[in-house]
Scaffold this motif. Structure first.
Motif, short mmCIF file in Angstrom:
data_model
loop_
_atom_site.label_atom_id
_atom_site.label_comp_id
_atom_site.label_asym_id
_atom_site.label_seq_id
_atom_site.Cartn_x
_atom_site.Cartn_y
_atom_site.Cartn_z
N VAL A 10 0.89 -1.33 -0.11
CA VAL A 10 -0.08 0.16 0.15
C VAL A 10 0.96 1.12 -0.06
CG1 VAL A 10 -1.51 1.37 1.34
CG2 VAL A 10 -2.11 -1.19 0.99
N SER A 11 2.05 1.12 0.46
CA SER A 11 2.97 2.36 0.72
C SER A 11 3.80 2.59 -0.85
CB SER A 11 4.13 2.20 1.62
OG SER A 11 4.96 1.10 1.06
N ASN A 13 2.64 3.12 -4.90
CA ASN A 13 1.61 3.06 -5.79
C ASN A 13 1.87 2.03 -6.89
OD1 ASN A 13 0.44 5.23 -4.37
ND2 ASN A 13 1.04 6.81 -5.76
N HIS A 16 0.98 -1.17 -5.44
CA HIS A 16 -0.57 -1.07 -5.03
C HIS A 16 -1.52 -1.60 -6.05
CE1 HIS A 16 -3.73 0.77 -2.18
NE2 HIS A 16 -4.05 -0.46 -2.33
N LYS A 67 -7.21 5.19 -8.51
CA LYS A 67 -7.10 5.99 -7.31
C LYS A 67 -5.57 5.99 -7.04
CE LYS A 67 -11.56 5.41 -5.45
NZ LYS A 67 -12.41 4.85 -4.33
N VAL A 68 -4.76 4.88 -7.66
CA VAL A 68 -3.44 4.94 -6.97
C VAL A 68 -2.39 4.92 -8.07
CG1 VAL A 68 -3.53 3.83 -4.95
CG2 VAL A 68 -3.28 2.40 -7.10
N LEU A 140 -5.46 -0.13 4.63
CA LEU A 140 -5.79 1.22 3.87
C LEU A 140 -6.34 2.25 4.71
CD1 LEU A 140 -8.04 -0.52 1.45
CD2 LEU A 140 -5.90 0.43 0.66
N ALA A 143 -3.22 4.10 6.16
CA ALA A 143 -2.69 4.64 5.28
C ALA A 143 -3.04 5.72 4.73
CB ALA A 143 -1.91 3.92 4.21
N SER A 145 -5.78 5.71 2.63
CA SER A 145 -5.66 5.48 1.35
C SER A 145 -7.11 5.89 0.84
CB SER A 145 -5.29 4.02 0.74
OG SER A 145 -5.62 3.83 -0.35
N LYS A 146 -7.26 6.37 -0.60
CA LYS A 146 -8.69 6.42 -1.21
C LYS A 146 -9.19 5.23 -1.53
CE LYS A 146 -6.95 10.92 -3.23
NZ LYS A 146 -6.76 11.75 -4.53
#
Length: 204
Positions: A10-11, A13, A16, A67-68, A140, A143, A145-146
Protein backbone atom coordinates in the motif's frame (compact mmCIF):
# COMPACT_ATOMS: atom_id res chain seq x y z
CA UNK A 1 3.13 -11.69 7.81
CA UNK A 2 0.21 -10.70 5.58
CA UNK A 3 -0.25 -7.42 7.47
CA UNK A 4 3.38 -6.38 6.96
CA UNK A 5 3.29 -7.40 3.27
CA UNK A 6 0.16 -5.33 2.69
CA UNK A 7 1.69 -2.31 4.42
CA UNK A 8 4.66 -2.50 2.02
CA UNK A 9 2.33 -2.86 -0.96
CA UNK A 10 0.00 0.00 0.00
CA UNK A 11 2.96 2.35 0.59
CA UNK A 12 4.08 1.97 -3.05
CA UNK A 13 1.63 3.09 -5.76
CA UNK A 14 3.03 0.78 -8.44
CA UNK A 15 2.86 -2.25 -6.16
CA UNK A 16 -0.57 -1.20 -4.90
CA UNK A 17 -1.94 -0.95 -8.45
CA UNK A 18 -0.61 -4.43 -9.19
CA UNK A 19 -2.10 -5.76 -5.94
CA UNK A 20 -5.54 -4.42 -6.82
CA UNK A 21 -5.17 -5.89 -10.29
CA UNK A 22 -4.14 -9.23 -8.77
CA UNK A 23 -7.22 -9.27 -6.53
CA UNK A 24 -9.36 -8.31 -9.53
CA UNK A 25 -7.86 -11.18 -11.53
CA UNK A 26 -8.61 -13.65 -8.73
CA UNK A 27 -12.21 -12.43 -8.33
CA UNK A 28 -12.68 -12.71 -12.10
CA UNK A 29 -11.16 -16.20 -12.18
CA UNK A 30 -13.49 -17.21 -9.34
CA UNK A 31 -16.52 -15.88 -11.21
CA UNK A 32 -15.56 -17.83 -14.32
CA UNK A 33 -15.09 -21.02 -12.30
CA UNK A 34 -18.54 -20.58 -10.74
CA UNK A 35 -20.07 -20.19 -14.20
CA UNK A 36 -18.14 -23.22 -15.47
CA UNK A 37 -19.64 -25.34 -12.66
CA UNK A 38 -23.22 -24.56 -13.71
CA UNK A 39 -25.57 -27.26 -14.90
CA UNK A 40 -26.85 -26.69 -18.45
CA UNK A 41 -30.41 -26.30 -17.16
CA UNK A 42 -30.61 -26.51 -13.36
CA UNK A 43 -29.11 -23.16 -12.43
CA UNK A 44 -30.31 -21.72 -9.13
CA UNK A 45 -30.51 -18.07 -8.13
CA UNK A 46 -27.61 -18.26 -5.66
CA UNK A 47 -25.13 -19.46 -8.30
CA UNK A 48 -26.16 -16.63 -10.64
CA UNK A 49 -25.88 -14.14 -7.78
CA UNK A 50 -22.41 -15.36 -6.79
CA UNK A 51 -21.05 -15.28 -10.33
CA UNK A 52 -22.49 -11.79 -10.88
CA UNK A 53 -21.09 -10.45 -7.59
CA UNK A 54 -17.62 -11.93 -8.13
CA UNK A 55 -17.55 -10.35 -11.59
CA UNK A 56 -18.62 -7.07 -10.02
CA UNK A 57 -15.86 -7.33 -7.42
CA UNK A 58 -13.35 -7.84 -10.24
CA UNK A 59 -14.72 -4.72 -11.98
CA UNK A 60 -14.79 -2.69 -8.74
CA UNK A 61 -11.19 -3.56 -7.85
CA UNK A 62 -10.05 -2.78 -11.39
CA UNK A 63 -11.69 0.67 -11.13
CA UNK A 64 -9.97 1.31 -7.78
CA UNK A 65 -6.58 1.12 -9.52
CA UNK A 66 -7.11 4.61 -10.94
CA UNK A 67 -7.03 5.99 -7.38
CA UNK A 68 -3.37 4.99 -7.05
CA UNK A 69 -2.05 4.81 -10.64
CA UNK A 70 -4.16 5.87 -13.61
CA UNK A 71 -1.77 4.60 -16.26
CA UNK A 72 -1.03 1.00 -15.25
CA UNK A 73 -2.69 -2.41 -15.04
CA UNK A 74 -5.04 -2.23 -17.99
CA UNK A 75 -4.85 -6.00 -18.54
CA UNK A 76 -4.19 -9.22 -16.61
CA UNK A 77 -0.83 -9.89 -18.26
CA UNK A 78 1.91 -11.26 -16.00
CA UNK A 79 3.76 -7.94 -15.96
CA UNK A 80 0.71 -6.28 -14.38
CA UNK A 81 0.14 -8.85 -11.60
CA UNK A 82 1.98 -9.61 -8.37
CA UNK A 83 3.48 -13.09 -8.29
CA UNK A 84 1.59 -13.99 -11.49
CA UNK A 85 2.49 -17.68 -11.65
CA UNK A 86 1.42 -18.38 -8.07
CA UNK A 87 -1.64 -16.16 -8.49
CA UNK A 88 -2.81 -18.10 -11.53
CA UNK A 89 -1.89 -21.45 -9.97
CA UNK A 90 -3.66 -20.89 -6.63
CA UNK A 91 -7.33 -21.18 -7.64
CA UNK A 92 -6.71 -23.77 -10.36
CA UNK A 93 -4.70 -25.97 -7.99
CA UNK A 94 -7.34 -25.58 -5.27
CA UNK A 95 -10.06 -26.67 -7.68
CA UNK A 96 -8.12 -29.76 -8.79
CA UNK A 97 -7.13 -30.80 -5.26
CA UNK A 98 -10.67 -30.37 -3.91
CA UNK A 99 -12.15 -32.32 -6.85
CA UNK A 100 -9.72 -35.14 -6.11
CA UNK A 101 -10.65 -35.11 -2.42
CA UNK A 102 -14.43 -35.01 -3.05
CA UNK A 103 -14.27 -37.73 -5.68
CA UNK A 104 -12.66 -40.04 -3.14
CA UNK A 105 -14.85 -38.95 -0.20
CA UNK A 106 -18.23 -39.02 -1.96
CA UNK A 107 -17.57 -41.14 -5.07
CA UNK A 108 -18.83 -38.33 -7.31
CA UNK A 109 -18.34 -37.69 -11.02
CA UNK A 110 -19.61 -35.42 -13.79
CA UNK A 111 -21.88 -32.54 -12.84
CA UNK A 112 -22.31 -33.84 -9.26
CA UNK A 113 -18.56 -33.52 -8.72
CA UNK A 114 -18.50 -30.07 -10.34
CA UNK A 115 -21.29 -28.84 -8.08
CA UNK A 116 -19.74 -30.30 -4.93
CA UNK A 117 -16.42 -28.67 -5.85
CA UNK A 118 -18.23 -25.37 -6.39
CA UNK A 119 -19.70 -25.60 -2.87
CA UNK A 120 -16.48 -26.49 -1.06
CA UNK A 121 -14.05 -24.38 -3.10
CA UNK A 122 -16.30 -21.33 -2.84
CA UNK A 123 -16.68 -21.92 0.91
CA UNK A 124 -12.89 -22.02 1.34
CA UNK A 125 -12.46 -18.88 -0.78
CA UNK A 126 -15.12 -17.02 1.23
CA UNK A 127 -13.46 -18.01 4.52
CA UNK A 128 -10.19 -16.65 3.10
CA UNK A 129 -11.86 -13.46 1.82
CA UNK A 130 -13.39 -12.88 5.26
CA UNK A 131 -9.85 -12.81 6.65
CA UNK A 132 -7.97 -11.09 3.83
CA UNK A 133 -10.20 -8.12 2.96
CA UNK A 134 -10.63 -6.79 6.54
CA UNK A 135 -6.82 -6.92 7.05
CA UNK A 136 -6.38 -5.05 3.76
CA UNK A 137 -9.05 -2.49 4.72
CA UNK A 138 -7.34 -1.86 8.07
CA UNK A 139 -4.05 -1.19 6.25
CA UNK A 140 -5.86 1.14 3.84
CA UNK A 141 -7.44 3.04 6.74
CA UNK A 142 -4.10 3.37 8.51
CA UNK A 143 -2.48 4.71 5.33
CA UNK A 144 -5.45 7.04 4.72
CA UNK A 145 -5.72 5.58 1.24
CA UNK A 146 -8.49 6.58 -1.16
CA UNK A 147 -8.96 2.89 -1.96
CA UNK A 148 -11.81 1.16 -0.14
CA UNK A 149 -13.02 -2.46 -0.08
CA UNK A 150 -15.76 -2.23 2.56
CA UNK A 151 -18.54 -3.07 0.10
CA UNK A 152 -16.71 -6.27 -0.88
CA UNK A 153 -16.31 -7.24 2.78
CA UNK A 154 -20.07 -7.01 3.32
CA UNK A 155 -20.89 -9.09 0.25
CA UNK A 156 -18.29 -11.75 1.04
CA UNK A 157 -19.81 -12.18 4.52
CA UNK A 158 -23.17 -12.79 2.86
CA UNK A 159 -21.62 -15.28 0.45
CA UNK A 160 -20.13 -17.31 3.30
CA UNK A 161 -23.50 -17.58 5.01
CA UNK A 162 -25.11 -18.72 1.75
CA UNK A 163 -22.41 -21.34 1.16
CA UNK A 164 -22.86 -22.76 4.67
CA UNK A 165 -26.61 -23.06 4.08
CA UNK A 166 -25.98 -25.00 0.87
CA UNK A 167 -23.34 -27.23 2.48
CA UNK A 168 -25.72 -28.14 5.31
CA UNK A 169 -28.12 -29.47 2.66
CA UNK A 170 -25.32 -31.21 0.79
CA UNK A 171 -24.01 -33.37 3.63
CA UNK A 172 -24.68 -33.79 7.37
CA UNK A 173 -20.93 -34.25 7.76
CA UNK A 174 -20.05 -31.15 5.73
CA UNK A 175 -17.99 -29.51 8.49
CA UNK A 176 -15.41 -32.32 8.63
CA UNK A 177 -15.02 -32.27 4.86
CA UNK A 178 -14.87 -28.47 4.84
CA UNK A 179 -12.06 -28.62 7.42
CA UNK A 180 -10.03 -30.81 5.04
CA UNK A 181 -10.67 -28.40 2.17
CA UNK A 182 -9.58 -25.47 4.37
CA UNK A 183 -6.26 -27.27 5.01
CA UNK A 184 -5.73 -27.65 1.26
CA UNK A 185 -6.52 -23.97 0.70
CA UNK A 186 -4.23 -22.83 3.55
CA UNK A 187 -1.20 -24.60 2.06
CA UNK A 188 -1.83 -22.97 -1.33
CA UNK A 189 -2.51 -19.55 0.19
CA UNK A 190 0.63 -19.70 2.36
CA UNK A 191 2.70 -20.52 -0.75
CA UNK A 192 1.12 -17.55 -2.54
CA UNK A 193 1.87 -15.17 0.37
CA UNK A 194 5.47 -16.42 0.54
CA UNK A 195 5.82 -15.78 -3.20
CA UNK A 196 4.40 -12.27 -2.76
CA UNK A 197 6.88 -11.51 -0.01
CA UNK A 198 9.83 -12.71 -2.09
CA UNK A 199 8.74 -10.42 -4.94
CA UNK A 200 8.64 -7.24 -2.83
CA UNK A 201 11.70 -4.98 -2.88
CA UNK A 202 13.80 -5.41 0.27
CA UNK A 203 13.59 -1.70 1.05
CA UNK A 204 9.85 -1.36 0.27
Amino acid sequence: MLDSILKKIVSDNVLHAKWLNTLSYMENAGAKKISASEHKENVNLIILKHAAEEHRHAYYLKKQIAKVDETSCKTYTNAELLSPNNTKYYLHALDIAVCRYLKAAFNLSGYDLKFAAYLFVTYAIEVRADELYPIYQAVLDEAKSKVNVKSIILEEEGHLEEMINQLVNFSPDWENHAAEVIKIEKDLFDSWVTALNVELPVNA
